[in-house]
Design an enzyme around this catalytic site. Structure first.
Site, mmCIF file in Angstrom:
data_model
loop_
_atom_site.group_PDB
_atom_site.id
_atom_site.type_symbol
_atom_site.label_atom_id
_atom_site.label_comp_id
_atom_site.label_asym_id
_atom_site.label_seq_id
_atom_site.Cartn_x
_atom_site.Cartn_y
_atom_site.Cartn_z
ATOM 1 N N HIS A 1 1.042 -1.480 0.126
ATOM 2 C CA HIS A 1 -0.085 -0.363 0.140
ATOM 3 C C HIS A 1 1.255 1.222 0.239
ATOM 4 C CE1 HIS A 1 -3.486 2.454 1.035
ATOM 5 N NE2 HIS A 1 -2.453 3.172 1.984
ATOM 6 N N GLU A 2 1.826 1.698 0.732
ATOM 7 C CA GLU A 2 2.617 2.777 1.227
ATOM 8 C C GLU A 2 3.611 2.252 -0.316
ATOM 9 O OE1 GLU A 2 1.896 5.323 3.726
ATOM 10 O OE2 GLU A 2 0.559 3.246 4.948
ATOM 11 N N HIS B 1 1.896 4.588 -3.175
ATOM 12 C CA HIS B 1 1.848 6.329 -2.286
ATOM 13 C C HIS B 1 2.894 6.075 -3.069
ATOM 14 C CE1 HIS B 1 -1.669 7.241 0.174
ATOM 15 N NE2 HIS B 1 -1.693 5.872 0.448
ATOM 16 N N GLU C 1 -5.164 8.050 -2.733
ATOM 17 C CA GLU C 1 -5.745 6.427 -2.506
ATOM 18 C C GLU C 1 -5.715 5.281 -3.672
ATOM 19 O OE1 GLU C 1 -4.836 6.150 0.515
ATOM 20 O OE2 GLU C 1 -6.382 4.525 0.997
HETATM 21 ZN ZN ZN Z 1 -3.010 5.165 1.998
#
Ligand code: ZN
Length: 493
Positions: free
Chosen positions: A260-261, A264, A290
């Site tokens: 997830h990170e 980003h 997101e």
């Molecule tokens: Zn996030």
């Protein structure tokens, strides 16, 4: 041009102060010794105050006013001016005294929330929540945007969406997905014994670094550390820092948090050199950011084809725990769906309903249709209506997230929007690239390249609306998200 040069010098000074303060924040969440907690808050407040007065003053206001309609500016300078003006208008409309008082209440509210959550007592938080909401309502009045009051709040996180869009989006999700969730809940839930076994933390660290690199994170320009609440800091496209967390009995959490990170981080690493040191050199909006993290975490890293080339690596690393676990079972485990109370632990299918509960409550608050003391009960009723489960107390219900205490109203919908944008982008990409084929070949760089060239490099130079239109050929359409979830979860069960 003199004015433009002057403005750029001011912005450069502001950027340097910004780097110092965000570096302190990074330090607070990763390296700082426990007992030093609070020690640098004065330094941080000083730097932030300095930055505020550098930007919010008559000189900057005059420069913005005189340059904002100047057609001779290049597109980047125009975007910088536009961005600055928007921020300026918002800040300017709110009287300084109101803002200062709000900031004071906000920090008390966060402390009250921490205590209330720990003691499982909503009453400790209620008065602070009421005050925070009062100030937010006052801000909405000052901003005078018109239309539904919630639109003004949304504007802080995703300018391209309104309450009407969200109502349509969420009603669509309810109609289409609740029957799927109910159908799955009626079946017997498979259990996976390997999931909660002990997984050596050092090995988890090795695998986190591997998976982020495999997804494309460039470690010449990135750092991976640990923190309780995982986060990404993009200082520039050459310095992006992410954190993850490690739990001995939940190795999957570090894998998907890191993925997830990494999403980003790839967004921030992909910003073009031309804009990286400017105020438009970062992700467009919270929902856009997101969309990238969810695309990597869910659409790529929870896809079976993603694991085909690398599952043996994971299996070898944790041989004792995984030697008898087939890729098929591993895949089913990372995609199992079961209604749960805590948003951050929710699976892909039930996740949006955690957001819908919060959105509907926030709307009731800002439509003045509800008493704050009734919120916990409304929360529990809504969760029961959508997911068939009820919290046992406040801490696993209305008090579970920090956002209300921070005054982040309008923020939650962006998590769901991010997921939906991700599916719409994936649909667009699949018209050009075969995503499954790329994953099977371990060739994620092709997907990365597409995203960098079509989204990442632009930073704030394009809007969510433009990205969606250019990549998928149409405006925001929840259909892609619904199709993705229905397709995935009906074939899994
Ligand atoms: Zn996030």
């Amino acid at each position: 041009m003199e004015k433009l040069i002057r403005l750029k010098n001011i912005l450069e000074e502001s950027r340097m102060i910004g780097i110092a303060s965000s570096r302190l924040m990074w330090d607070q969440s990763t390296e700082q010794p426990k007992l030093a907690r609070g020690e640098y808050s004065n330094t941080l407040a000083y730097l932030q105050g300095k930055n505020h007065s550098l930007i919010i003053n008559e000189e900057v206001k005059d420069i913005i006013d005189s340059l904002k309609d100047d057609d001779s500016l290049n597109p980047i300078d125009k975007a910088i001016l536009r961005e600055l003006k928007e921020d300026y208008d918002r800040i300017e409309k709110i009287p300084k005294e109101d803002y200062e008082e709000y900031a004071r209440i906000r920090s008390l509210s966060i402390l009250a929330w921490e205590e209330a959550k720990e003691k499982n007592d909503f009453k400790l938080f209620q008065p602070y929540l009421e005050k925070t909401i009062d100030y937010k309502k006052r801000f909405i009045q000052h901003l005078g945007i018109g239309g539904h009051p919630y639109n003004a709040l949304l504007g802080d996180y995703e300018k391209d969406i309104t309450v009407e869009d969200l109502d349509k989006f969420f009603n669509n999700l309810k109609d289409e997905l609740i029957p799927v969730i109910k159908r799955i809940a009626e079946k017997e839930n498979p259990t996976f014994d390997f999931e909660k076994k002990a997984y050596d933390i050092d090995k988890q660290k090795v695998f986190s670094r591997f998976i982020s690199g495999y997804l494309g994170l460039d470690y010449q320009r990135a750092v991976l550390k640990e923190s309780a609440h995982p986060i990404t800091y993009g200082f520039s496209n050459k310095d992006v820092r992410i954190t993850t967390h490690y739990y001995l009995n939940n190795f999957l959490s570090s894998i998907f948090t890191t993925a997830h990170e990494t999403g980003h981080a790839l967004y921030e690493q992909g910003i073009s050199d031309e804009i990286t040191f400017t105020i438009v050199g970062t992700g467009y909006s919270m929902a856009m950011h997101e969309s990238q993290s969810r695309l990597y975490e869910n659409i790529l890293a929870r896809n079976k084809n993603f694991w085909i080339p690398i599952y043996d690596k994971l299996q070898t690393l944790y041989w004792d725990n995984l030697k008898d676990v087939s890729l098929d079972d591993f895949y089913k485990c990372i995609n199992k769906s079961k209604p749960s109370l805590i948003r951050i632990d929710a699976d892909e299918l039930t996740y949006p309903f955690h957001i819908i509960v919060r959105y509907e409550i926030e709307k009731l608050i800002f439509e003045d249709k509800v008493k704050i003391s009734d919120l916990p009960e409304i929360w529990n009723e809504k969760l029961y209506e959508y997911l068939g489960i009820k919290p046992t107390g406040f801490s696993d219900g209305i008090l579970q997230d920090i956002h209300f205490s921070q005054g982040y109203f309008g923020y939650f919908p962006c998590y769901a929007l991010g997921n939906a944008y991700a599916s719409q982008f994936a649909y667009g990409i699949s018209k050009i690239l075969n995503i499954n084929e790329c994953l099977l070949q371990g060739n994620i760089s092709k997907i990365n390249e597409y995203l960098r060239e079509n989204i990442h490099k632009y930073g704030k130079l394009k809007t969510s609306k433009e990205f969606l239109k250019e990549i998928s050929g149409e405006e925001f359409n929840p259909k892609y998200y619904i199709d993705y979830l229905k397709g995935k979860f009906s074939s899994l069960q």
